[in-house]
Design a protein around this motif. Structure first.
Motif, mmCIF file in Angstrom:
data_model
loop_
_atom_site.group_PDB
_atom_site.id
_atom_site.type_symbol
_atom_site.label_atom_id
_atom_site.label_comp_id
_atom_site.label_asym_id
_atom_site.label_seq_id
_atom_site.Cartn_x
_atom_site.Cartn_y
_atom_site.Cartn_z
ATOM 1 N N SER A 170 0.825 -1.208 0.000
ATOM 2 C CA SER A 170 0.000 0.000 0.000
ATOM 3 C C SER A 170 0.858 1.255 0.000
ATOM 4 O O SER A 170 0.555 2.229 -0.700
ATOM 5 N N GLN A 171 1.937 1.241 0.773
ATOM 6 C CA GLN A 171 2.854 2.382 0.823
ATOM 7 C C GLN A 171 3.397 2.666 -0.578
ATOM 8 O O GLN A 171 3.465 3.807 -1.006
ATOM 9 N N ARG A 172 3.754 1.619 -1.303
ATOM 10 C CA ARG A 172 4.303 1.785 -2.648
ATOM 11 C C ARG A 172 3.255 2.347 -3.611
ATOM 12 O O ARG A 172 3.554 3.192 -4.434
ATOM 13 N N HIS A 173 2.000 1.899 -3.485
ATOM 14 C CA HIS A 173 0.950 2.347 -4.407
ATOM 15 C C HIS A 173 0.306 3.675 -4.011
ATOM 16 O O HIS A 173 -0.043 4.473 -4.867
ATOM 17 N N ARG A 174 0.105 3.883 -2.748
ATOM 18 C CA ARG A 174 -0.620 5.063 -2.272
ATOM 19 C C ARG A 174 0.277 6.259 -2.000
ATOM 20 O O ARG A 174 -0.176 7.395 -2.072
ATOM 21 N N ALA A 175 1.518 6.005 -1.659
ATOM 22 C CA ALA A 175 2.418 7.078 -1.239
ATOM 23 C C ALA A 175 3.701 6.973 -2.036
ATOM 24 O O ALA A 175 4.704 6.484 -1.549
ATOM 25 N N ALA A 176 3.659 7.420 -3.260
ATOM 26 C CA ALA A 176 4.832 7.314 -4.132
ATOM 27 C C ALA A 176 5.991 8.092 -3.516
ATOM 28 O O ALA A 176 5.906 9.290 -3.292
ATOM 29 N N ILE A 177 7.057 7.384 -3.213
ATOM 30 C CA ILE A 177 8.254 8.011 -2.655
ATOM 31 C C ILE A 177 8.911 8.824 -3.765
ATOM 32 O O ILE A 177 8.996 8.375 -4.905
ATOM 33 N N PRO A 178 9.364 10.037 -3.476
ATOM 34 C CA PRO A 178 9.975 10.870 -4.514
ATOM 35 C C PRO A 178 11.133 10.161 -5.208
ATOM 36 O O PRO A 178 11.835 9.360 -4.579
ATOM 37 N N PRO A 179 11.322 10.433 -6.510
ATOM 38 C CA PRO A 179 12.453 9.835 -7.201
ATOM 39 C C PRO A 179 13.773 10.272 -6.558
ATOM 40 O O PRO A 179 13.837 11.294 -5.896
ATOM 41 N N ASN A 180 14.798 9.493 -6.781
ATOM 42 C CA ASN A 180 16.132 9.767 -6.238
ATOM 43 C C ASN A 180 16.176 9.687 -4.714
ATOM 44 O O ASN A 180 17.017 10.303 -4.088
ATOM 45 N N ARG A 181 15.260 8.969 -4.115
ATOM 46 C CA ARG A 181 15.257 8.759 -2.664
ATOM 47 C C ARG A 181 15.242 7.267 -2.404
ATOM 48 O O ARG A 181 14.757 6.494 -3.215
ATOM 49 N N ASP A 182 15.758 6.877 -1.246
ATOM 50 C CA ASP A 182 15.598 5.477 -0.903
ATOM 51 C C ASP A 182 14.106 5.231 -0.692
ATOM 52 O O ASP A 182 13.334 6.148 -0.492
ATOM 53 N N GLN A 183 13.710 4.010 -0.786
ATOM 54 C CA GLN A 183 12.290 3.672 -0.705
ATOM 55 C C GLN A 183 11.783 3.601 0.734
ATOM 56 O O GLN A 183 10.647 3.236 0.973
ATOM 57 N N GLY A 184 12.613 3.968 1.680
ATOM 58 C CA GLY A 184 12.191 3.935 3.067
ATOM 59 C C GLY A 184 12.327 2.539 3.639
ATOM 60 O O GLY A 184 12.549 1.569 2.925
ATOM 61 N N ALA A 185 12.217 2.466 4.915
ATOM 62 C CA ALA A 185 12.315 1.174 5.593
ATOM 63 C C ALA A 185 11.028 0.390 5.385
ATOM 64 O O ALA A 185 9.961 0.964 5.148
ATOM 65 N N VAL A 186 11.144 -0.908 5.483
ATOM 66 C CA VAL A 186 9.974 -1.772 5.376
ATOM 67 C C VAL A 186 9.056 -1.468 6.559
ATOM 68 O O VAL A 186 9.535 -1.303 7.687
ATOM 69 N N PRO A 187 7.742 -1.362 6.321
ATOM 70 C CA PRO A 187 6.831 -1.106 7.434
ATOM 71 C C PRO A 187 6.945 -2.180 8.518
ATOM 72 O O PRO A 187 7.212 -3.345 8.224
ATOM 73 N N SER A 188 6.760 -1.761 9.748
ATOM 74 C CA SER A 188 6.722 -2.723 10.852
ATOM 75 C C SER A 188 5.298 -2.759 11.388
ATOM 76 O O SER A 188 4.585 -1.760 11.341
ATOM 77 N N ALA A 189 4.901 -3.925 11.879
ATOM 78 C CA ALA A 189 3.529 -4.079 12.358
ATOM 79 C C ALA A 189 3.505 -4.897 13.636
ATOM 80 O O ALA A 189 4.359 -5.754 13.861
ATOM 81 N N SER A 190 2.524 -4.594 14.464
ATOM 82 C CA SER A 190 2.257 -5.416 15.642
ATOM 83 C C SER A 190 0.754 -5.628 15.721
ATOM 84 O O SER A 190 -0.032 -4.831 15.199
ATOM 85 N N VAL A 191 0.370 -6.704 16.377
ATOM 86 C CA VAL A 191 -1.031 -7.109 16.416
ATOM 87 C C VAL A 191 -1.445 -7.418 17.841
ATOM 88 O O VAL A 191 -0.698 -8.058 18.583
ATOM 89 N N VAL A 192 -2.637 -6.970 18.200
ATOM 90 C CA VAL A 192 -3.264 -7.369 19.460
ATOM 91 C C VAL A 192 -4.582 -8.026 19.079
ATOM 92 O O VAL A 192 -5.401 -7.433 18.369
ATOM 93 N N SER A 193 -4.752 -9.258 19.522
ATOM 94 C CA SER A 193 -5.950 -10.023 19.186
ATOM 95 C C SER A 193 -6.793 -10.215 20.437
ATOM 96 O O SER A 193 -6.275 -10.516 21.512
ATOM 97 N N HIS A 194 -8.112 -10.031 20.270
ATOM 98 C CA HIS A 194 -9.017 -10.208 21.404
ATOM 99 C C HIS A 194 -10.408 -10.552 20.879
ATOM 100 O O HIS A 194 -10.954 -9.827 20.047
ATOM 101 N N ALA A 195 -10.936 -11.658 21.351
ATOM 102 C CA ALA A 195 -12.309 -12.077 21.052
ATOM 103 C C ALA A 195 -12.600 -12.115 19.555
ATOM 104 O O ALA A 195 -13.633 -11.628 19.095
ATOM 105 N N GLY A 196 -11.692 -12.675 18.779
ATOM 106 C CA GLY A 196 -11.937 -12.860 17.354
ATOM 107 C C GLY A 196 -11.713 -11.641 16.487
ATOM 108 O O GLY A 196 -12.035 -11.652 15.303
ATOM 109 N N ALA A 197 -11.190 -10.576 17.044
ATOM 110 C CA ALA A 197 -10.897 -9.368 16.277
ATOM 111 C C ALA A 197 -9.468 -8.940 16.573
ATOM 112 O O ALA A 197 -8.892 -9.322 17.589
ATOM 113 N N VAL A 198 -8.903 -8.163 15.676
ATOM 114 C CA VAL A 198 -7.537 -7.691 15.883
ATOM 115 C C VAL A 198 -7.469 -6.178 15.793
ATOM 116 O O VAL A 198 -8.291 -5.530 15.154
#
Length: 100
Positions: A13-41
């Motif tokens: 999504s970051q690649r499609h929705r938020a085009a990083i300017p040319p001549n820049r690194d593509q940024g770090a890979v997104p990090s994610a964490s999850v909390v699960s409770h009662a069948g939802a996250v």
């Protein structure tokens, strides 16, 4: 498992929705964490975003994309996606120097 799916969905999504300017690194890979409770996250996602851009719109689109993808692949309801911008990536321009 949902954390890895969320991080990958955030990267796509970051690649499609938020085009990083040319001549820049593509940024770090997104990090994610999850909390699960009662069948939802609840997801927390940290991404690098381009600047200038319509940050609220891009963030909302990424949140929606990630929630949809995680729900689709896991069959779990996603109650919330909290998005954090780790850093803003700017395009280098003539006469612009990077401040450290």
């Amino acid at each position: 498992m949902a954390g890895r799916i969320a991080a990958e969905a955030g990267r796509v999504s970051q690649r499609h929705r938020a085009a990083i300017p040319p001549n820049r690194d593509q940024g770090a890979v997104p990090s994610a964490s999850v909390v699960s409770h009662a069948g939802a996250v609840r997801l927390r996602l940290a991404v690098d975003l381009p600047y200038p851009t319509d940050l609220p719109r891009v963030c909302e689109q990424i949140q929606h994309d990630v929630a949809d993808r995680v729900a689709q692949l896991t069959g779990t309801r996603v109650d919330d996606v909290t998005l954090t911008s780790r850093r803003l990536l700017t395009a280098p321009g003539p006469g612009r120097k990077r401040v450290r």
